[in-house]
Structures are given as C-alpha cells and as structure tokens.
Design a protein around this motif. Structure first.
Motif, PDB file in Angstrom:
ATOM      1  N   UNK A 150       8.081 -12.802  -2.957  1.00  0.00           N
ATOM      2  CA  UNK A 150       8.845 -12.356  -4.122  1.00  0.00           C
ATOM      3  C   UNK A 150       9.249 -10.893  -4.057  1.00  0.00           C
ATOM      4  N   UNK A 151       9.045 -10.239  -2.925  1.00  0.00           N
ATOM      5  CA  UNK A 151       9.457  -8.852  -2.795  1.00  0.00           C
ATOM      6  C   UNK A 151       8.371  -7.845  -3.074  1.00  0.00           C
ATOM      7  N   UNK A 152       7.097  -8.263  -3.027  1.00  0.00           N
ATOM      8  CA  UNK A 152       5.998  -7.310  -3.130  1.00  0.00           C
ATOM      9  C   UNK A 152       5.400  -7.138  -4.508  1.00  0.00           C
ATOM     10  N   UNK A 153       5.657  -8.070  -5.458  1.00  0.00           N
ATOM     11  CA  UNK A 153       5.171  -7.948  -6.826  1.00  0.00           C
ATOM     12  C   UNK A 153       4.008  -8.913  -7.074  1.00  0.00           C
ATOM     13  N   UNK A 211       9.685  -4.208  -1.034  1.00  0.00           N
ATOM     14  CA  UNK A 211      10.254  -5.473  -0.541  1.00  0.00           C
ATOM     15  C   UNK A 211      10.268  -5.558   0.981  1.00  0.00           C
ATOM     16  N   UNK A 212      10.507  -4.422   1.641  1.00  0.00           N
ATOM     17  CA  UNK A 212      10.581  -4.448   3.102  1.00  0.00           C
ATOM     18  C   UNK A 212       9.199  -4.730   3.722  1.00  0.00           C
ATOM     19  N   UNK A 213       8.168  -4.042   3.242  1.00  0.00           N
ATOM     20  CA  UNK A 213       6.827  -4.266   3.777  1.00  0.00           C
ATOM     21  C   UNK A 213       6.362  -5.689   3.467  1.00  0.00           C
ATOM     22  N   UNK A 214       6.662  -6.173   2.263  1.00  0.00           N
ATOM     23  CA  UNK A 214       6.281  -7.546   1.922  1.00  0.00           C
ATOM     24  C   UNK A 214       6.924  -8.533   2.888  1.00  0.00           C
ATOM     25  N   UNK A 215       8.182  -8.278   3.255  1.00  0.00           N
ATOM     26  CA  UNK A 215       8.835  -9.197   4.188  1.00  0.00           C
ATOM     27  C   UNK A 215       8.233  -9.090   5.587  1.00  0.00           C
ATOM     28  N   UNK A 216       7.827  -7.890   5.990  1.00  0.00           N
ATOM     29  CA  UNK A 216       7.159  -7.765   7.286  1.00  0.00           C
ATOM     30  C   UNK A 216       5.872  -8.592   7.305  1.00  0.00           C
TER      31      UNK A 216
END
Length: 787
Positions: free
Chosen positions: A515-518, A552-557
C-alpha cells in the motif's frame, strides 16, 4: 372522678400528639420517597433497552450474528415481541394466575391487599398481592436501586409508581412490557428473560405458537422457575390454573380438558401420560436441552468474537450488553470468509494434533475481510479460542522481510553483501556467555551473500549480521510502528523470529509492502448505529491516520524482495514459497518456522489482498522435523487466496516513481532476475536513521523480562504457556512465563473463568506465588530460526 377525667384527657391528648407525629413522620418520608421516584415515563425505553439485542452484519448487510445483552456480568437471552406475536392462551394464563383483576384495578388491587392483611393478622406468611403493574415496576424502574430487596420504602415507591404507570400506559402496553421482562430461569450460558426466550428454551417454539398447555406450564414457572426440576409437582398447579381460566371465561371446559390431555414434553424431560392426562412417569434426562447460546451467530464465530471485543472497548459493556440495541456493520466479506473456511476444511496435510488460523485483510484500509481461528472439520463448530487474533506465537522467518526492508530504508541495497559464515556475539544469559546462531540444518554457504539471495534462502547468519549492522533499536523501532513490538529482553534472536504476535497482526505488518508504506491497525467495524438509526461510529469519519513506516519507494523495494522469495528459484522444486503461487496473480510472501517446528507460517500479499496462515498445536509443542512451512502453510494460503480472487480481474502491484531495475549482482544464483533499486534522484526515500546507541545484544528470554522504566501503555502479566491465557492458582510453575502486553490486549489473555485442578491435586502454593510475581532466575532458550 376529676382524676379519672384528667387521666382520659391526658390519654386523648397523647393519642392526638401521636397521631399528629405519625402524620408528620409519614408526610416526611412520603415526601422523601416521592422525590426519589424514578421517572415513570422511562418505562417504555427501559423495557426496550433491557431487551434489545445487538445485531451484527457483514459488509454487504447480510446478517452475521447477534450479541446477547447482559445484566452486570450475566448474559441474558431476551428478545422483544409485541402482543400480536404472543399466543392469546399465554396472555390469558398469565392474567388468570398472577392478576385476575388486571383489567379492573389502577395499579393497586385492594382485594389482594386485603387478603394479605388477613394472612398477616392470622400469623400466616404473606403471599402474592402484587399486581402485574407492581411486578413490572419492581423489575424495571426499581431494579437498579433495590435489586429485588424487600423493604418498606421499596413497596411504597412501587405503589406510587404503579399508579403513575397505569395513568400513562394502556393495559395492553403494560401486559406486553411485563411479558418481555419476566425471569424464566437458567438457560445455561444465559439467563432467560421474556416470553420469547422462555418459549425457545422450554419448547423450541415461538410465543405465537404456544399451545394452551405450554402456556399454562410457562405461567406456573413465573413465581418460581426452579419448579422446572419437579414436573409432577407442577401438574396440580396447572390443573388449578385451567380451572381459574374456565371460571374467568378465558377458555371453555372442553379446551381445558384437551389441554390437560396434551402430552406435554418440556425440553430435557421425558414424560409418559395415561389416556386421562395423568403423569405415570416423569424423568429429567438432560437439563442442558433447555439451554440457549450466549452469542447467536450464523457464521464466522471467531470474527464475531473480535467484533464483540471491539464494541466493548469502544462503547463499554453497559452500552453493548445492558442498553444494547446496536446495529453493527462489519468489514467481513462473505466471499472471502467462505474462501478462508473452505481452505481450512480442504487442507489435509497437517502435523498430527495440529490446528491452524488464517486471515485476510484489505491492505489499503486495514479491514479484516475473513478470519478463522481453528481448523474447521466438516460441520462441527470450532473451538472458542481464536488463534488468528488471540494466539501469541513466535513468527520465525516471516519477520525477516521486515528487517531487510528496514535495512533498505537506511540506504542499503538488495545487492549489499554480508558473510554467511559462523558468528557469535556476547550474551550474558546464554550458555557459554555467547549467542551463536546457525543456519537451518547447518546449511552455511561460507561466502559473502547478497541480501536478495540471503532472504530467498532464509539464511540466519546473514540476517543476524544485518540486524547487528543497522542496530537492534533501529529494527525494534520499526517493529513497534508495525504493531508487533518485541518482548522485553529480546536480543538478536528477534531478527530470526523470537517475537510473538498473532496472524492478524502479521498480515497487517505486511500490508505496507503493497500500500505504499502505510501501517493501519486491523479493523473489524465499519459503522455502528442504535436501533433507531442514530450513528454512533462511522469509520469514514474516524480521525485516526495511518502510520508512515516506509516511503513508497522503500516499501516497493521490500515488496520486490518478498516477490523474489516466491519467484526467484528456478530449480524443479521451486523456492521456499513457490507453493503459494496461483493463476496469473502476482504473489509476494515469506515462510517461517519457529524452533522445534512449533509454528509454521506463511504471510503474503497480492495486489488485492494480504493474508497470513499459521499452523501449530493449540497447547504448543514441537512437530515432526519433516514438516516445512512451505509445504504446510503456503498451500493453505494459496487455496484461500485463489478462492477469494475468483471473478476478479488480474492486476499488478502498483509501482511508485523512483524505481529502476538492475541486473543481478550474482548471476550464478539469480540468473536473469532483475532487482529493484532506487533512482539516485530519490535517495531521500531511504530515510531511516540508524540508532548507533544500540545496547549489547542479549539472548531472548522466554520466562523472564525486565520491566521498562516508563511505558504506561503496557502491563506485565503471568501467562500459562500451554493455553496463552493468564495463569491461575492451578497453573504449574514450570508453565508460567512473564509477558508484557499492551493494556488493550488484556481481554485476549483472560483466564479461564472456572479453572479446575487436575484430578487428585490441590492448588500449588508455589504456583500461586509464581503467578503473582515475576521470576528471578531467567531461563534462556536459544531460538535459531528456520525457513
């Protein structure tokens, strides 16, 4: 003569003075009691509120279940019905037995009061005398103040209120309220109040369908519900009642004779009659047959239990049980719940004696869509304990993606390398004073390993080195933000899964990947209203904001890494999580197994749903070593998800800006795999600060925790490790562990309300002492994680 006249004059004056004083005292107390009277106009609202049940619905508004109201701590079964929904025989029998002049008096029956005066004058015990209105007032308006206590002031208030009630309500309204408030005995988990519950408990019918014989039976129970246990003694009372009803012209003699011959069979009794209706044999075969459930639910009992806890926490017990009448709209999706239940029933590959838990949430809202807390077996009702939300279990390697993503948020990349070689750390509480973890089955590679490959292989040595590099306090801070704080005293073993939490919380901790880090705490309720439609809670207006755990970027990594766990291996057997894949849907997730194969996990996500599956023994304990989480938990997760996704259009994970792809740094292992990296222009996305002041790592301690200096949100409790409930005086000392939990989690650890000692045993004084104080001698247990 003059003396005699003076004496009589004195006596007369004395009587006058006494009379005046008596009138004064009566006036004083009368005024006092009048001022203390409750508002009689609240009778209708009070009667309805005491009888209202809380209705619970799924997200599509289909009925999910009913929560039974309570008086204090006692659950009661009470459903409001109107006179049109009650048999006329029942109304007539009640009036004939309890208040024959009900339609003639105005709340007080002078004939009844006169009979009581005569009985008292003869030295007999007073009996009856109360009208239906008196009894209704006593059981509603005066219940809270006197709780059935017999006192003069209560009686006076009862009479005063009865007159007011008779002036304000019709006889039909009073009779209807009375029929809905009568106590009708013990219903097992609940107390029986009102004609609906009585009809259900004693005859499994509705009030409208009660026969004359059944109505007479229930009426005879009104003065004393314990008469249920002596059926033969009730028959003469029923005969007398039939005679009264004929005399009062409620029924004909022919109807009375037919009712007498009816072969009445109250629940739990086996009664044999002769042709004339006389009892020849009456045996109480099973008193539990008249019991009713405390929670009436059509489905998802474990989910319903969590809804009930959330309602009590949010609105209080009085609102939910006492005044009740709520309409609760939940987050449960019937399709997802069906998928979860089907997956549970279909699975056959479980360790001997093991059960399971599974849950699915919406990663974008935190809404719980489906939940089961036990292995479902056919049509059998599941056990009450909810492993999905109550069972605190060690999470094993499912915690590793949270560590690795935290490392990426500090600026490391998937290509960062750590040695997969033996290592040890100082540990005062460990054997030999050192903590020396090992890879699963000793499969150490003895070479530098990228983070991508290390997570794919679930390697412990690389993981521990990584945790030591970024600092435990850095990692623990993220765990707290994700709703799974580590236990007190936990050291580097936390990086390998020496953290206890529930499947529902593990699913919520994986939601930020997609969800983008939330992070959002799991939510069960969407909307709550009163029976009249007044909105008490609406999640759409809830001011609680999600916690930003990662950019969001770190969550996707991090998502890219657990997507690799599922897809990277190309060997014939596939990777550790290969059995979680289904259809064309993209899947990302991680397996996990705790020490001695006690807990087998799979936690994963698709672009649509996030879910977790746990398998293990209810009372704890190891399983055979040849069971692997990828073979046990992952297929259950796959079956659950493929059913939940049926009919949905396949979609891909949402990729934020700032993501680039690079060739694998180790083509010998990853071959043609591309790994996600941050665009240099988005370096600020890796914004977690490393806390360099992390203390010397200590070994995870199972039985002894240090109380933090200040944390008013938590409390230290003694827990029975075999039941995951609070320890009692019957808990063996060796089973007691100390656990720090958040205060709102305490209901999940509620002890058995009726603990029983083992056969031929008495409570152990040492166990009582141990349950009330923290242990002094820590017992350390190495916790190497397995994939």
């Amino acid at each position: 003569m003059i003396f005699v006249l003076r004496f009589f004059k004195f006596l007369f004056s004395l009587l006058i003075a006494a009379l005046v004083a008596g009138i004064g005292v009566a006036a004083t107390y009368g005024t006092k009691w009048w001022r203390e009277l409750p508002d009689y106009r609240q009778l209708d609202n009070l009667t309805r509120s005491l009888g209202s049940e809380t209705k619970v619905y799924a997200r599509d508004s289909t009925p999910l279940g009913t929560l039974i109201p309570r008086i204090g701590e006692q659950a009661i079964s009470r459903t409001i019905v109107t006179l049109d929904e009650i048999s006329p025989f029942m109304e007539a029998a009640l009036i004939a037995n309890e208040d024959r002049r009900f339609f003639e008096h105005y709340g007080l029956d002078p004939y009844g009061l006169g009979r009581q005066v005569q009985r008292v004058a003869r030295g007999d015990t007073a009996q009856g005398g109360s009208t239906l209105t008196n009894q209704l007032v006593k059981n509603t308006l005066l219940l809270a103040e006197y709780n059935q206590a017999r006192t003069p002031d209560r009686k006076v208030k009862e009479w005063l209120l009865s007159v007011q009630v008779e002036r304000s309500f019709t006889k039909e309204e009073i009779l209807q309220s009375y029929l809905n408030t009568i106590y009708w005995g013990d219903g097992g988990p609940v107390e029986l109040y009102g004609i609906y519950s009585a009809a259900q408990a004693y005859f499994r019918t509705t009030p409208k369908k009660l026969t004359l014989a059944q109505s007479a039976y229930l009426t005879v129970l009104v003065p004393r519900a314990g008469r249920y246990f002596d059926y033969k003694a009730m028959r003469p009372l029923m005969k007398t009642l039939f005679t009264r009803m004929v005399e009062d012209r409620w029924i004909t003699q022919a109807q009375a004779d037919a009712a007498w011959r009816e072969p009445l069979q109250p629940r739990g009794w086996k009664v044999i009659y002769d042709t004339n209706g006389n009892v020849t044999s009456a045996k109480l075969v099973d008193r539990t047959q008249k019991e009713l459930k405390a929670v009436v639910t059509t489905r998802a009992p474990h989910f319903m239990g969590q809804v009930e806890q959330e309602l009590v926490r949010r609105f209080g017990r009085d609102k939910v049980y006492g005044s009740g009448g709520l309409r609760v709209y939940t987050t449960l999706d019937p399709k997802v719940q069906n998928a979860t239940e089907t997956a549970s029933r279909d699975t056959t590959y479980l360790p001997p004696g093991a059960t399971l838990a599974a849950t699915v949430i919406d990663p974008y809202t935190g809404e719980v869509l489906g939940m089961i807390g036990q292995k479902l077996r056919g049509s059998e009702p599941p056990a009450d304990w909810n492993n999905a939300a109550q069972g605190q279990r060690q999470v094993g390697s499912t915690i590793k993606p949270l560590l690795y993503t935290t490392a990426l948020s500090t600026g490391l990349t998937q290509a960062h390398e750590e040695d997969d070689k033996p290592v040890s750390y100082p540990c005062p509480g460990c054997a030999g004073g050192v903590y020396a973890p090992k890879d699963f089955e000793g499969a150490t590679q003895n070479r530098a390993m990228t983070l991508r490959e290390a997570l794919d292989r679930s390697l412990n040595l690389v993981t521990v080195r990584l945790a030591d590099r970024i600092g435990l306090q850095t990692f623990f801070g993220k765990l707290r933000e994700l709703g799974i704080p580590p236990n007190d005293g936990t050291g580097l073993a936390a990086a390998l899964g020496a953290v206890e939490t529930t499947p529902i919380k593990m699913a919520a901790s994986y939601a930020p990947f997609v969800n983008g880090g939330l992070y959002r705490a799991p939510r069960y309720i969407s909307r709550v209203t009163t029976a009249r439609g007044e909105v008490l809670y609406d999640a759409a207006n809830d001011p609680l904001r999600p916690t930003r755990v990662w950019t969001p970027q770190v969550a996707f990594l991090g998502l890219d890494m657990i997507r690799g766990v599922v897809n990277d291996w190309t060997e014939p057997q596939g990777g550790l999580a290969a059995r979680s894949k289904f259809g064309d849907w993209p899947v990302a997730g991680k397996t996990g197994t705790s020490n001695f194969v006690k807990d087998l996990w799979f936690v994963g996500t698709t672009p649509l749903y996030t879910g977790a599956v746990w398998v293990g023994k209810q009372q704890g304990g190891g399983n055979p070593e040849y069971y692997y989480s990828g073979q046990v938990a992952a297929p259950i997760w796959r079956r659950m998800m493929e059913l939940a996704h049926q009919g949905q259009t396949v979609r891909q994970f949402s990729e934020p800006p700032g993501i680039l792809y690079a060739d694998t740094p180790d083509p010998r292992y990853l071959r043609d795999v591309k790994i996600a990296v941050l665009d240099p222009q988005y370096r600020d996305a890796a914004n977690t600060e490393v806390q360099a002041d992390a203390p010397t790592p200590t070994q995870y301690r199972e039985t002894s925790y240090r109380r933090p200096a200040t944390d008013p949100r938590t409390v230290l409790i003694s827990v029975d490790r075999t039941t995951n409930r609070q320890a009692t005086e019957f808990t063996p000392p060796e089973n007691i562990v100390q656990r720090r939990v958040y205060i709102e989690q305490l209901p999940a650890y509620a002890p058995d309300p009726s603990p029983q000692p083992l056969p031929d045993e008495t409570p152990d004084p040492a166990a009582v002492k141990a349950a009330r104080s923290a242990g002094n001698a820590p017992q350390t247990v190495p916790v190497p994680s397995t994939p």
